[in-house]
Design an enzyme around this catalytic site. Structure first.
Site, mmCIF file in Angstrom:
data_model
loop_
_atom_site.group_PDB
_atom_site.id
_atom_site.type_symbol
_atom_site.label_atom_id
_atom_site.label_comp_id
_atom_site.label_asym_id
_atom_site.label_seq_id
_atom_site.Cartn_x
_atom_site.Cartn_y
_atom_site.Cartn_z
ATOM 1 N N ASN A 23 7.018 37.187 -14.118
ATOM 2 C CA ASN A 23 6.383 36.417 -15.185
ATOM 3 C C ASN A 23 5.710 35.143 -14.677
ATOM 4 O O ASN A 23 4.890 34.558 -15.392
ATOM 5 C CB ASN A 23 7.389 36.093 -16.285
ATOM 6 C CG ASN A 23 7.788 37.323 -17.085
ATOM 7 O OD1 ASN A 23 7.069 38.316 -17.110
ATOM 8 N ND2 ASN A 23 8.944 37.277 -17.719
ATOM 9 N N ASP A 116 2.868 46.034 -22.871
ATOM 10 C CA ASP A 116 3.968 46.763 -23.479
ATOM 11 C C ASP A 116 3.870 46.787 -24.999
ATOM 12 O O ASP A 116 3.453 45.813 -25.627
ATOM 13 C CB ASP A 116 5.304 46.107 -23.097
ATOM 14 C CG ASP A 116 5.597 46.250 -21.620
ATOM 15 O OD1 ASP A 116 5.198 47.276 -21.044
ATOM 16 O OD2 ASP A 116 6.225 45.347 -21.053
ATOM 17 N N PRO A 122 0.561 38.289 -31.173
ATOM 18 C CA PRO A 122 -0.789 37.770 -31.386
ATOM 19 C C PRO A 122 -1.126 36.659 -30.396
ATOM 20 O O PRO A 122 -0.248 36.004 -29.829
ATOM 21 C CB PRO A 122 -0.725 37.222 -32.818
ATOM 22 C CG PRO A 122 0.718 36.921 -33.049
ATOM 23 C CD PRO A 122 1.475 37.955 -32.277
ATOM 24 N N ILE A 123 -2.444 36.478 -30.193
ATOM 25 C CA ILE A 123 -2.895 35.419 -29.285
ATOM 26 C C ILE A 123 -3.525 34.273 -30.076
ATOM 27 O O ILE A 123 -4.309 33.504 -29.543
ATOM 28 C CB ILE A 123 -3.883 35.965 -28.244
ATOM 29 C CG1 ILE A 123 -5.106 36.588 -28.920
ATOM 30 C CG2 ILE A 123 -3.202 36.989 -27.329
ATOM 31 C CD1 ILE A 123 -6.224 36.919 -27.951
ATOM 32 N N ASP A 124 -3.135 34.136 -31.338
ATOM 33 C CA ASP A 124 -3.739 33.097 -32.169
ATOM 34 C C ASP A 124 -3.448 31.698 -31.639
ATOM 35 O O ASP A 124 -4.294 30.799 -31.745
ATOM 36 C CB ASP A 124 -3.274 33.232 -33.622
ATOM 37 C CG ASP A 124 -1.770 33.203 -33.768
ATOM 38 O OD1 ASP A 124 -1.084 33.958 -33.055
ATOM 39 O OD2 ASP A 124 -1.262 32.424 -34.599
ATOM 40 N N GLN A 125 -2.267 31.492 -31.042
ATOM 41 C CA GLN A 125 -1.953 30.152 -30.535
ATOM 42 C C GLN A 125 -2.772 29.823 -29.283
ATOM 43 O O GLN A 125 -3.115 28.657 -29.058
ATOM 44 C CB GLN A 125 -0.458 30.034 -30.246
ATOM 45 C CG GLN A 125 0.390 30.137 -31.501
ATOM 46 C CD GLN A 125 1.732 29.478 -31.327
ATOM 47 O OE1 GLN A 125 1.886 28.274 -31.552
ATOM 48 N NE2 GLN A 125 2.717 30.257 -30.921
ATOM 49 N N ASP A 307 13.700 39.442 -22.637
ATOM 50 C CA ASP A 307 13.498 40.445 -21.589
ATOM 51 C C ASP A 307 14.812 40.980 -21.023
ATOM 52 O O ASP A 307 14.801 41.957 -20.258
ATOM 53 C CB ASP A 307 12.675 39.856 -20.439
ATOM 54 C CG ASP A 307 11.178 39.828 -20.743
ATOM 55 O OD1 ASP A 307 10.778 40.343 -21.799
ATOM 56 O OD2 ASP A 307 10.412 39.299 -19.925
ATOM 57 N N ILE A 330 12.890 37.110 -30.887
ATOM 58 C CA ILE A 330 11.555 36.942 -30.335
ATOM 59 C C ILE A 330 10.695 38.157 -30.669
ATOM 60 O O ILE A 330 9.596 38.030 -31.214
ATOM 61 C CB ILE A 330 11.629 36.731 -28.813
ATOM 62 C CG1 ILE A 330 12.607 35.595 -28.469
ATOM 63 C CG2 ILE A 330 10.237 36.433 -28.253
ATOM 64 C CD1 ILE A 330 12.243 34.259 -29.040
#
Length: 424
Positions: A23, A116, A122-125, A307, A330
C-alpha cells in the site's frame, strides 16, 4: 489467469521475511514522477501491481528497472500522456497518477480506476481536494480530466469527510508544488502516509504532520531525488503470516516487521490465545493451543485494518468454542470470501453485513475462487489448513498483493504451486 494448488493439512514451521508495503509501493511509484531526477526505491515487493504500474510509467516514456528488491525509475524524459482504460482497470491504485500528474504537469487524464470488488469506493474526496486546490475536474467518456488554472494550483484548507488513505495521498501529491500552504484536516494516519511524506520530503517537499489528522504542506517549485528510499515493511502481509502461523504453524518466526504498526491486530490475536514473542524487528508465533473466539470491528488506523479482516477469519474458525463476530466498518460489503469458505466446510455466515463465525473442526479441500487480494489470502490459509487438495482460481489476485508468496510458503514446508489455469 493463474491457479494456486495447495495440498493442505501439513504443519508449517521456519522463517519468513516480510516485503515492502504494497500500500506504500503503489503510491510511491506514481509519486516518483514528481522528481526531476532518477528515483531509487528499495525493499520493493515482487507483486503484479508493481509490474502494472511500471507498464503505466512506460506509456509516459518513464524508464524503470526492477532487480531483486530495487526499483529504479527515471522520469527525466517524461511526457504528459493520457492514461485511459486498460492497465488502469487492473488496479485501484492507478488513481494516484491523478495527483502525481497534476502536481508535475498541472493536468491529468486518467481512466476510472479498477481494482478489487469490495463494495463502493468513490473518489469524490479526491476530486473535492483537487477542486479546492483550484483544479477543474470533468468526467468525459469514462475518463477523469483534471486541469489547473493558468496561474497554477494554490494552497487550500481541505477537510475530508472521512480519513481516506487514497484521498490523503492524492492531495499530498497534487499540493507539494502548489503555491502557498495546504492543510488536510481529518487526514488518514496510516503508516503508508508517513512513508509517502518521508519520500517526498527527502526530495525537497515540505510536509509536516503526516501520521496525525492534520497535515500541512508548503508548496515548493520542484522536487529532486537525491538518496534511495527504503519502503516500510508490509503490515498486512505480516498480519497474514501471523494468522497462518496461528492456524497451522509449528513455530514460525516472521522477520522485518514494525510491531507498532500491528498493535490493534496483535491485541486481537493474543486475546484469542495466540502466543507471540517479539524482538526488535521480528515476531515468533508459537504453535497454537486452544483458541477462543473474539469480536472484531475494523476502523481507520490505528484501529483494526480492513485489509486484515479476511486473513484473520481462518484463525477464528480454528477456535474451540463460542461465536466470532467481524464487523467491517470500512467496507461492509467485503464478504465475497464467505461463500468460498462455506464450500470448504466452514461454519460461517453473513447477516446484515455482519460476519458470524463458529468453530470448524476440519476444512476440506475443494475448488474456490479469489475474488480479490485479501479474500485470496484468506482462502490460501484455509487451503493450507484443509485436508486434501484446494484449487484457488483467480490466484492472480493473490499475486497482486503478496510478495514471492509461493517461494515463502514452500520455505515454511507448504505443498503449494502456482500455475496457469487450464483453458476451458
Amino acid at each position: 489467469m493463474k491457479q494456486m494448488i495447495i495440498h493442505g493439512g501439513k504443519p508449517l514451521q521456519g522463517d519468513v521475511w516480510i516485503g515492502g508495503a504494497k500500500n506504500s509501493t503503489v503510491a510511491l511509484i506514481p509519486a516518483s514522477i514528481l522528481s526531476r531526477t532518477p528515483v531509487t526505491l528499495e525493499g520493493v515487493p515482487k507483486i503484479a501491481d508493481v509490474d502494472n504500474l511500471m507498464d503505466l510509467l512506460s506509456e509516459m516514456d518513464v524508464v524503470s528497472d526492477f532487480h531483486n528488491t530495487t526499483l529504479r525509475i527515471n522520469p527525466e524524459h517524461i511526457k504528459m500522456s493520457p492514461l485511459p482504460s486498460g492497465k488502469i482497470k487492473s488496479l485501484r491504485a492507478s488513481y494516484y497518477f491523478m495527483g502525481a500528474l497534476l502536481g508535475r504537469f498541472g493536468k491529468a487524464v486518467v481512466g476510472f480506476p479498477g481494482g478489487d470488488d469490495i463494495g463502493p469506493r468513490p473518489i469524490d474526496q479526491h476530486i473535492k481536494g483537487f477542486e479546492a486546490l483550484g483544479a477543474c475536474v470533468k468526467n468525459e467518456n469514462d475518463q477523469i480530466k483534471i486541469t489547473s488554472p493558468a496561474e497554477g494550483l494554490h494552497g487550500a484548507t481541505i477537510h475530508l469527510a472521512m480519513p481516506s488513505v487514497g484521498a490523503t495521498m492524492n492531495i499530498i501529491m497534487a499540493s507539494v508544488t502548489a503555491k502557498g500552504q495546504t492543510i488536510i484536516d481529518n487526514a488518514a494516519k496510516e503508516p503508508e502516509i508517513i512513508d509517502l511524506a518521508t519520500f517526498l520530503n527527502n526530495m525537497g517537499a515540505i510536509i509536516r504532520g503526516a501520521g496525525t489528522d492534520s497535515i500541512r504542506i508548503e508548496g515548493v517549485k520542484q522536487l529532486q531525488a537525491k538518496t534511495p528510499h527504503t519502503i516500510i515493511p508490509d503490515r498486512i502481509e505480516a498480519g497474514t503470516y501471523i494468522s497462518l502461523a496461528g492456524c497451522i504453524g509449528n513455530g514460525i518466526c516472521i522477520h522485518n516487521i514494525i510491531e507498532e504498526h500491528l498493535d490493534s491486530y496483535l491485541a486481537k490475536v493474543e486475546e484469542m490465545g495466540v502466543v507471540i514473542d517479539a524482538t526488535e524487528d521480528s515476531l515468533y508465533v508459537y504453535p497454537a493451543g486452544d483458541l477462543k473466539m473474539t469480536q472484531i470491528r475494523t476502523s481507520s488506523y490505528p484501529g483494526f485494518a480492513t485489509d486484515l479482516q479476511q486473513p484473520v477469519t481462518p484463525l477464528l474458525l480454528s477456535a474451540k468454542s463460542g461465536e466470532g463476530v467481524i464487523i467491517d466498518q470500512i467496507y461492509p460489503k467485503r464478504i465475497g470470501h464467505i461463500e468460498q469458505l462455506r464450500k470448504m466446510g466452514a461454519d460461517i455466515k453473513v447477516e446484515d453485513n455482519i460476519i458470524l463465525i463458529h468453530p470448524t473442526a476440519k476444512l476440506h479441500g475443494t475448488k474456490v475462487s479469489a475474488g480479490e487480494i485479501r479474500a485470496g489470502a484468506c482462502l490460501m490459509i484455509a487451503g493450507l489448513m484443509a485436508d486434501g487438495e484446494t484449487i484457488i482460481d483467480n490466484a492472480d489476485n493473490i499475486l497482486r498483493g503478496y510478495d514471492r508468496v509461493q517461494e515463502k510458503l514452500r520455505l515454511l514446508g507448504a505443498d503449494v504451486k502456482i500455475q496457469d489455469a487450464p483453458n476451458k
